[in-house]
Design an enzyme around this catalytic site. Structure first.
Site, PDB file in Angstrom:
ATOM      1  N   ASP A  63      -9.800  -9.547   8.909  1.00 20.79           N
ATOM      2  CA  ASP A  63      -9.216  -8.214   8.658  1.00 20.79           C
ATOM      3  C   ASP A  63     -10.162  -7.056   8.947  1.00 20.79           C
ATOM      4  O   ASP A  63      -9.710  -6.012   9.402  1.00 20.79           O
ATOM      5  CB  ASP A  63      -8.749  -8.138   7.195  1.00 20.79           C
ATOM      6  N   ASN A  75       6.079  -8.831   1.767  1.00 20.11           N
ATOM      7  CA  ASN A  75       4.633  -8.560   1.762  1.00 20.11           C
ATOM      8  C   ASN A  75       3.941  -9.386   0.672  1.00 20.11           C
ATOM      9  O   ASN A  75       2.930  -8.976   0.128  1.00 20.11           O
ATOM     10  CB  ASN A  75       4.373  -7.064   1.554  1.00 20.11           C
ATOM     11  N   TYR A 105      -1.244  -3.451  -6.953  1.00 20.83           N
ATOM     12  CA  TYR A 105      -1.133  -4.154  -5.668  1.00 20.83           C
ATOM     13  C   TYR A 105      -2.492  -4.214  -4.958  1.00 20.83           C
ATOM     14  O   TYR A 105      -3.190  -3.194  -4.833  1.00 20.83           O
ATOM     15  CB  TYR A 105      -0.086  -3.477  -4.757  1.00 20.83           C
ATOM     16  N   GLY A 106      -2.828  -5.382  -4.424  1.00 17.48           N
ATOM     17  CA  GLY A 106      -4.139  -5.653  -3.821  1.00 17.48           C
ATOM     18  C   GLY A 106      -4.708  -4.548  -2.950  1.00 17.48           C
ATOM     19  O   GLY A 106      -5.817  -4.077  -3.166  1.00 17.48           O
ATOM     20  N   GLY A 107      -3.933  -4.119  -1.941  1.00 19.07           N
ATOM     21  CA  GLY A 107      -4.446  -3.133  -0.991  1.00 19.07           C
ATOM     22  C   GLY A 107      -4.786  -1.802  -1.642  1.00 19.07           C
ATOM     23  O   GLY A 107      -5.554  -1.006  -1.104  1.00 19.07           O
ATOM     24  N   HIS A 136     -10.832  -2.036  11.439  1.00 17.64           N
ATOM     25  CA  HIS A 136      -9.755  -2.905  10.940  1.00 17.64           C
ATOM     26  C   HIS A 136      -9.545  -4.015  11.972  1.00 17.64           C
ATOM     27  O   HIS A 136      -8.564  -4.005  12.710  1.00 17.64           O
ATOM     28  CB  HIS A 136      -8.497  -2.040  10.781  1.00 17.64           C
ATOM     29  N   SER A 187      -1.527  -3.687  10.307  1.00 20.75           N
ATOM     30  CA  SER A 187      -1.256  -4.600   9.200  1.00 20.75           C
ATOM     31  C   SER A 187      -0.037  -5.471   9.497  1.00 20.75           C
ATOM     32  O   SER A 187       0.965  -4.985  10.018  1.00 20.75           O
ATOM     33  CB  SER A 187      -0.974  -3.799   7.932  1.00 20.75           C
ATOM     34  N   ALA A 188      -0.160  -6.739   9.134  1.00 22.77           N
ATOM     35  CA  ALA A 188       0.939  -7.706   9.259  1.00 22.77           C
ATOM     36  C   ALA A 188       1.400  -7.889  10.707  1.00 22.77           C
ATOM     37  O   ALA A 188       2.581  -8.067  10.980  1.00 22.77           O
ATOM     38  CB  ALA A 188       2.110  -7.330   8.345  1.00 22.77           C
ATOM     39  N   CYS A 189       0.448  -7.852  11.660  1.00 21.72           N
ATOM     40  CA  CYS A 189       0.768  -8.114  13.078  1.00 21.72           C
ATOM     41  C   CYS A 189       0.062  -9.370  13.572  1.00 21.72           C
ATOM     42  O   CYS A 189      -0.140  -9.548  14.776  1.00 21.72           O
ATOM     43  CB  CYS A 189       0.385  -6.930  13.949  1.00 21.72           C
ATOM     44  N   LYS A 238      -9.678  -2.074   1.489  1.00 21.15           N
ATOM     45  CA  LYS A 238      -9.282  -0.935   2.308  1.00 21.15           C
ATOM     46  C   LYS A 238     -10.069   0.314   1.902  1.00 21.15           C
ATOM     47  O   LYS A 238     -10.422   1.136   2.742  1.00 21.15           O
ATOM     48  CB  LYS A 238      -7.777  -0.684   2.161  1.00 21.15           C
ATOM     49  N   ARG A 268       0.838  -1.192   0.000  1.00 20.41           N
ATOM     50  CA  ARG A 268       0.000   0.000   0.000  1.00 20.41           C
ATOM     51  C   ARG A 268       0.875   1.245   0.000  1.00 20.41           C
ATOM     52  O   ARG A 268       1.979   1.245   0.535  1.00 20.41           O
ATOM     53  CB  ARG A 268      -0.913   0.030   1.225  1.00 20.41           C
ATOM     54  N   GLY A 281      -0.432 -20.380  19.005  1.00 20.33           N
ATOM     55  CA  GLY A 281      -1.433 -21.155  19.755  1.00 20.33           C
ATOM     56  C   GLY A 281      -1.489 -20.769  21.224  1.00 20.33           C
ATOM     57  O   GLY A 281      -2.560 -20.796  21.856  1.00 20.33           O
ATOM     58  N   ASP A 282      -0.336 -20.393  21.796  1.00 18.18           N
ATOM     59  CA  ASP A 282      -0.331 -20.065  23.224  1.00 18.18           C
ATOM     60  C   ASP A 282      -1.110 -18.785  23.530  1.00 18.18           C
ATOM     61  O   ASP A 282      -1.405 -18.507  24.701  1.00 18.18           O
ATOM     62  CB  ASP A 282       1.109 -19.974  23.746  1.00 18.18           C
ATOM     63  N   ARG A 295       1.526 -12.205  -0.809  1.00 18.76           N
ATOM     64  CA  ARG A 295       0.165 -12.401  -0.299  1.00 18.76           C
ATOM     65  C   ARG A 295      -0.502 -13.630  -0.884  1.00 18.76           C
ATOM     66  O   ARG A 295      -0.167 -14.088  -1.968  1.00 18.76           O
ATOM     67  CB  ARG A 295      -0.693 -11.178  -0.681  1.00 18.76           C
TER      68      ARG A 295
HETATM   69  C1  OXD Z   1      -3.320  -4.461   5.337  1.00 20.47           C
HETATM   70  C2  OXD Z   1      -3.965  -5.634   4.706  1.00 20.47           C
HETATM   71  O1  OXD Z   1      -2.395  -3.882   4.759  1.00 20.47           O
HETATM   72  O2  OXD Z   1      -4.877  -6.208   5.332  1.00 20.47           O
HETATM   73  O3  OXD Z   1      -3.753  -4.096   6.432  1.00 20.47           O
HETATM   74  O4  OXD Z   1      -3.609  -6.004   3.568  1.00 20.47           O
HETATM   75 MN    MN Z   2      -5.450  -5.194   7.089  1.00 19.76          MN
END
Ligand code: OXD
Ligand code: MN
Length: 601
Positions: free
Chosen positions: A294, A383, A216-218, A245, A267-269, A225, A86, A510-511, A385
């Site tokens: 998302d 990044n 790019y997708g985003g 979000h 994003s990406a967390c 988005k 993005r 999982g934890d 996807r």
């Molecule tokens: C982002 C996504 O960038 O979901 O937040 O792709």
């Molecule tokens: Mn996102």
């Protein structure tokens, strides 16, 4: 591999206009007059159409068909290396006044912007096909569902939109002959994929989006988005609901008690990982299911928040996805998936850093170059996807298609913080929770262009996605709380705290079930906690840590708050609020004062 492809010539009976009402037809004709495509292809969303478009995209070198034995019915696309994330610096909110866009958005005057973009779009689709992609966001029977029409000259966008939304005839049918119906007008053209002509522009008052110069997708799946968050948040503000979000998950105890939780991480967390979590052995009988990974659209009913996932698929970050980190994502993307910017192995499979097993001896990297494990470059872009239908998910929640949505018991905010912020704590009340969301911060990731790893404030993980003034957005959250007689409890998590040697203290994945369990127990009022200046914190004994391999002192650190660190943190909140130039509501300024007082008390 190409982004831009010449016009396709569908067989008779395919791509023809069927069922569009006059407002839609007139608008498409207007866009076609401007962009002068070779032909117009109206998408109906059928299987036959999808099969034809995939075949054409492969023939035109826009996608590569993967080995059907390895990843059935799946494809790989490589984007232009200048176009992999993005672009927040080229994303604009075009409201009549700068104040309406607010201090966190790039603003651009609407008439001037339309003029500039129309200039760029003039003749832009010459020799290309203009695809008309009607789509619905939200379960079709939901009162929150919204219709959008995206016109695009990218076949990759069409293929992705079919995965990510309810696409085709279903959307035109929903509009029917109602010429007054609300729908989003979205125009996308690749132009020549030149970063100097890349603009993602939103016109909230017109419910319109124009995106040019990117594939790019985003930036180009305008449903996601652009509509579901930026325009969506504006509509939500106007209409009294929330567009966030956030992932949405269900968590069910062995006794059959079920709660739904919504969580906002930047994003990406790890939203997709959390939404598909598999509980560790110790939690036999607990089940986690996914409603969305998302975006959450939430409305108030009977004094509670109910959430739907407006999307129909997942557009997730690939690197790091493995049978260890996210088995359900691995199963989801093992077939019928469109990959972007991962590596291609010599036997037609896909590969990325962090995938299970040894790296292939040789592959073609995301740029299309020969790659071996000795190469300095990464094989898959950080990044890269996947786009995969949500019905591929083995733990899809049975209510994922329910138009009424699922009742939300808890909201979780979280970021990527190496220090200061404990593993988990709970807000004292709604407004305190809004403060936690408003002051959230995270170290930046590869999901957007720019430096990675810098702490930035990202209120409610909406900094790049709030389509109006952030001060009004905070007020909208506070006002929403007043309308809720049974509000969700609000929590803050940080899976990413590190020790002095820079090692993560918490295993995550999982934890995280251990934290989720405490959260739902708090919702049921059945678990104790200690009241601290920043909120309710569990003591180590309040968490179910059996079978967990984390030393006691690490656990102490994870659940500790350091007064000096927090004084610094609150100072950073002040600086952030001041940077917003006076739009922060008094309720949030008061919250800060109260925390400061509690810290020094
Ligand atoms: C982002 C996504 O960038 O979901 O937040 O792709
Ligand atoms: Mn996102």
């Amino acid at each position: 591999m190409k982004d831009i492809a010449p016009a396709i010539s569908p067989p008779p009976g395919m791509g023809e206009k069927k069922g569009a009402n006059a407002t839609v037809s007139d608008w498409v004709a207007e866009v076609a007059d401007l962009t002068t495509p070779a032909n117009i292809f109206w998408c109906d969303g059928s299987e036959a159409e999808n099969a034809y478009l995939l075949q054409e995209a492969a023939r035109q070198d826009v996608v590569i068909k993967l080995n059907d034995q390895k990843v059935p019915r799946s494809y790989l696309h490589r984007s232009n290396p200048n176009d992999v994330a993005r672009v927040e610096q080229f994303t604009f909110i075009c409201t009549p006044t700068r104040e309406e866009a607010g201090p966190t958005n790039n603003w651009s005057e609407p008439a001037e912007t339309y003029g500039k973009l129309n200039g760029l779009l003039k003749g832009a689709m010459k020799g290309r096909t203009l695809f008309v992609v009607p789509y619905i966001m939200g379960p079709p029977d939901s009162p929150l569902a919204k219709v959008g029409i995206e016109v695009t000259d990218s076949i990759y966008v069409v293929l992705s939109m079919r995965i990510m939304t309810r696409m085709g005839a279903v959307a035109l049918q929903r509009l029917g002959d109602n010429l007054e119906a609300e729908w989003n007008r979205g125009i996308h053209s690749l132009l020549d994929v030149d970063p100097s002509r890349r603009f993602i522009c939103h016109f909230p008052q017109d419910n319109a989006i124009i995106s040019v110069g990117s594939g790019y997708g985003g930036n180009v799946l305008l449903s996601k988005k652009c509509l579901a968050l930026r325009i969506g948040s504006y509509l939500a503000f106007q209409q009294g609901w929330l567009a966030e979000h956030m992932l949405i998950l269900g968590v069910e105890s062995p006794e059959g008690q079920k709660h739904y939780v919504a969580a906002a991480f930047p994003s990406a967390c790890g939203k997709t990982n959390f939404a598909m979590l598999i509980p560790p052995k110790r939690f036999a009988g607990w089940k986690v299911s996914t409603v969305g990974d998302d975006i959450a659209w939430m409305q108030i009913r009977d004094g509670r928040l109910y959430a739907v996932n407006p999307e129909n698929g997942y557009f997730g970050v690939v690197p790091g996805t493995s049978m260890k980190s996210n088995p359900n994502a691995m199963k989801s993307i093992s077939h019928d998936t469109l990959y972007t910017n991962v590596a291609l192995t010599d036997d037609g499979d896909v590969w990325w850093e962090g995938k299970d097993g040894a790296p292939p001896a040789h592959a073609i990297d995301w740029r299309g170059n020969s790659w071996t494990p000795e190469s300095k470059e990464k094989a898959a872009h950080a990044n890269s996807r996947f786009a995969t239908p949500m019905h591929n998910n083995p733990v899809l929640d049975p209510e994922a298609e329910s138009g009424g949505g699922v009742p939300i018991s808890a909201i979780i905010f979280g970021g990527r913080r190496s220090d200061t912020v404990p593993l988990i704590f709970q807000a004292l009340d709604w407004n305190h929770g809004v403060y936690l969301g408003a002051t959230m911060a995270s170290e930046t990731t590869a999901a957007a262009t720019g430096a990675v790893g810098q702490v930035r404030r990202d209120p409610m993980a909406m900094l790049p996605f709030c389509g109006y003034n952030i001060g009004s957005y905070f007020k909208h959250w506070i006002a929403t709380g007043k309308r809720l007689t049974n509000p969700p409890l609000i929590f803050n998590v940080n899976w990413f705290r590190k020790n002095e040697a820079g090692k993560f203290l918490w295993p995550g994945f999982g934890d995280n079930m251990r934290i989720l369990k405490w959260i739902v127990e708090r919702c049921e009022g059945s678990k104790a906690a200690a009241e601290k200046p920043i909120g309710w914190l569990p003591r180590p004994n309040d968490l179910d840590l059996e079978g967990l391999d984390v030393p006691q002192d690490a656990m102490q650190t994870l659940l500790s708050i350091n007064r000096q660190d927090w004084e610094k943190e609150l100072e950073a909140h002040k600086v952030f609020f001041e940077s917003l130039g006076g739009v922060v509501p008094k309720e949030l300024l008061d919250q800060r004062e109260q925390i400061l007082r509690r810290l020094s008390g």
